[in-house]
Design a protein around this motif. Structure first.
Motif, mmCIF file in Angstrom:
data_model
loop_
_atom_site.group_PDB
_atom_site.id
_atom_site.type_symbol
_atom_site.label_atom_id
_atom_site.label_comp_id
_atom_site.label_asym_id
_atom_site.label_seq_id
_atom_site.Cartn_x
_atom_site.Cartn_y
_atom_site.Cartn_z
ATOM 1 N N LEU A 219 -7.396 -0.140 -3.088
ATOM 2 C CA LEU A 219 -8.819 -0.350 -2.839
ATOM 3 C C LEU A 219 -9.383 -1.457 -3.731
ATOM 4 O O LEU A 219 -10.406 -2.056 -3.408
ATOM 5 N N ASP A 220 -8.699 -1.733 -4.847
ATOM 6 C CA ASP A 220 -9.092 -2.864 -5.701
ATOM 7 C C ASP A 220 -9.049 -4.175 -4.916
ATOM 8 O O ASP A 220 -9.788 -5.118 -5.225
ATOM 9 N N PHE B 244 -19.730 5.878 -5.636
ATOM 10 C CA PHE B 244 -18.542 5.183 -6.134
ATOM 11 C C PHE B 244 -17.988 5.859 -7.384
ATOM 12 O O PHE B 244 -16.778 6.065 -7.513
ATOM 13 N N LEU B 245 -18.880 6.192 -8.305
ATOM 14 C CA LEU B 245 -18.434 6.790 -9.558
ATOM 15 C C LEU B 245 -17.759 8.142 -9.335
ATOM 16 O O LEU B 245 -16.685 8.414 -9.881
ATOM 17 N N LEU C 256 -17.835 -4.494 -1.804
ATOM 18 C CA LEU C 256 -17.336 -3.158 -2.107
ATOM 19 C C LEU C 256 -16.161 -3.207 -3.075
ATOM 20 O O LEU C 256 -16.006 -2.331 -3.932
ATOM 21 N N SER C 257 -15.310 -4.229 -2.964
ATOM 22 C CA SER C 257 -14.183 -4.380 -3.893
ATOM 23 C C SER C 257 -14.674 -4.600 -5.317
ATOM 24 O O SER C 257 -14.140 -4.022 -6.269
ATOM 25 N N TRP D 117 0.829 -1.201 0.000
ATOM 26 C CA TRP D 117 0.000 0.000 0.000
ATOM 27 C C TRP D 117 0.871 1.261 0.000
ATOM 28 O O TRP D 117 0.549 2.251 -0.652
ATOM 29 N N SER D 118 1.995 1.212 0.734
ATOM 30 C CA SER D 118 2.842 2.400 0.904
ATOM 31 C C SER D 118 3.450 2.889 -0.407
ATOM 32 O O SER D 118 3.693 4.089 -0.574
ATOM 33 N N TYR D 119 3.718 1.970 -1.353
ATOM 34 C CA TYR D 119 4.297 2.399 -2.621
ATOM 35 C C TYR D 119 3.308 2.325 -3.790
ATOM 36 O O TYR D 119 3.551 2.918 -4.843
ATOM 37 N N SER D 120 2.204 1.611 -3.624
ATOM 38 C CA SER D 120 1.211 1.547 -4.699
ATOM 39 C C SER D 120 0.145 2.627 -4.560
ATOM 40 O O SER D 120 -0.485 3.008 -5.543
#
Length: 331
Positions: free
Chosen positions: A162-163, A323-324, A195-196, A153-156
């Motif tokens: 959230l995907d 979401f959109l 949700l994903s 998460w820290s670098y992406s």
């Protein structure tokens, strides 16, 4: 409706999830290109949104009738007998999924490649701990999973990760086992997975050219529909599946249908699809077994049929819009 039209609509429903369930980023080298919001909110998009909201509102009232189909109640009771194995399936299924990933040189998803030796060691440590039949070992494994997930998460970036928000739900279920919060685990898994799916579906509306590239590259049939409209329809199907999981409608039936569709995608996209969606298969298997036995669906907060229909109709439009707009704002 003519028989030929019925067949066409059924074929569309069956084939569109082949694109919908394929994670776009895994199968295209095309750079993401965001289209104008006005282009996304086309007349077709708005009309489909309203029709789907109405269909879901009506669907919420037909569910009790499904139990009257011969054999359905028997199957339902039979599946109930396997609920005691759900946590074990999640635990050992996660270990099996991680084995596929580490052998493939990846972590969590095909796009996150292992670059350092410590990452491989950590992946194998998680696998070994998950295979140990003791809840303390499982909790340690879930903490290590969380640490590795946060590192990626820290670098992406949080937006990208959230995907894969369903992994946080899986970690949560494994972590609260044998605690007073254990009963909250699987409802969180439903919420995280649903949700994903909704989040990933929006990607296809905002970045349609990546999906168009997949259609051309893999020669996916569109059944006469223009690729642009086909993508809108396929993304709606994925979004609706995620939404239904969250609100607690047709959970077992959806899990069976989506599992079959994931198998179909494997025929097109091959081993990458197997590695990338192995964890989702485990989660869907749990949904097939559990149904909504432990989950108090939000739709049940409303007692009368009319209130439930209004809730589903308006709530779907609200969730879709939220979401959109959030995705488009931060994409």
């Amino acid at each position: 409706m003519k028989k030929s039209n019925i067949i066409l609509l059924f074929a569309l429903f069956c084939i569109t999830p082949i694109i919908a369930k394929a994670h776009v980023k895994w199968f295209t080298q095309k750079e993401p290109e965001k289209i104008p919001i006005e282009q996304i909110l086309s007349i077709e998009f708005i009309v489909l949104s309203l029709l789907i909201a109405l269909f879901l509102a009506l669907l919420s009232q037909f569910i009790p009738q499904l139990m009257k189909i011969p054999g359905v109640a028997t199957i339902d009771k039979k599946l109930d007998e396997y609920r005691k194995y759900s946590r074990l399936i999640l635990q050992y299924g996660t270990a099996a999924s991680f084995i596929l990933q580490v052998v493939n040189g990846t972590m969590f998803a095909p796009e996150f490649t292992i670059h350092h030796g410590w990452q491989t060691v950590l992946m194998w440590a998680i696998i070994v701990l998950l295979l140990i039949p003791h809840h303390i070992a499982t909790k340690i494994a879930s903490v290590l999973m969380l640490g590795l997930f946060l590192y990626i998460w820290s670098y992406s970036g949080w937006f990208h990760m959230l995907d894969y928000g369903f992994y946080l739900a899986i970690i949560g279920v494994l972590l609260v086992g044998r605690t007073r919060w254990e009963t909250a685990g699987f409802p969180f898994l439903y919420l995280g997975t649903g949700l994903s799916l909704c989040w990933v579906a929006v990607e296809k509306w905002v970045y349609p050219f990546m999906t168009i590239d997949i259609i051309h590259r893999h020669q996916v049939p569109t059944f006469g529909f223009p690729p642009e409209l086909f993508i809108v329809l396929s993304a709606f199907i994925e979004f609706v599946v995620g939404y239904l999981l969250v609100v607690g409608i047709l959970n077992r039936l959806l899990a069976v249908a989506v599992t079959i569709l994931f198998v179909l995608t494997t025929m097109i996209f091959g081993y990458t699809e197997v590695v990338g969606h192995a964890m989702i298969h485990i989660v869907l298997l749990i949904f097939i077994i559990e149904g909504i036995s432990f989950y108090h669906p939000p739709v049940k907060m409303h007692k009368t049929r009319l209130d439930q229909m209004i809730f589903v109709f308006l709530n779907f439009l609200f969730v879709l819009s939220t979401f959109l707009l959030i995705y488009y704002r931060f994409a």
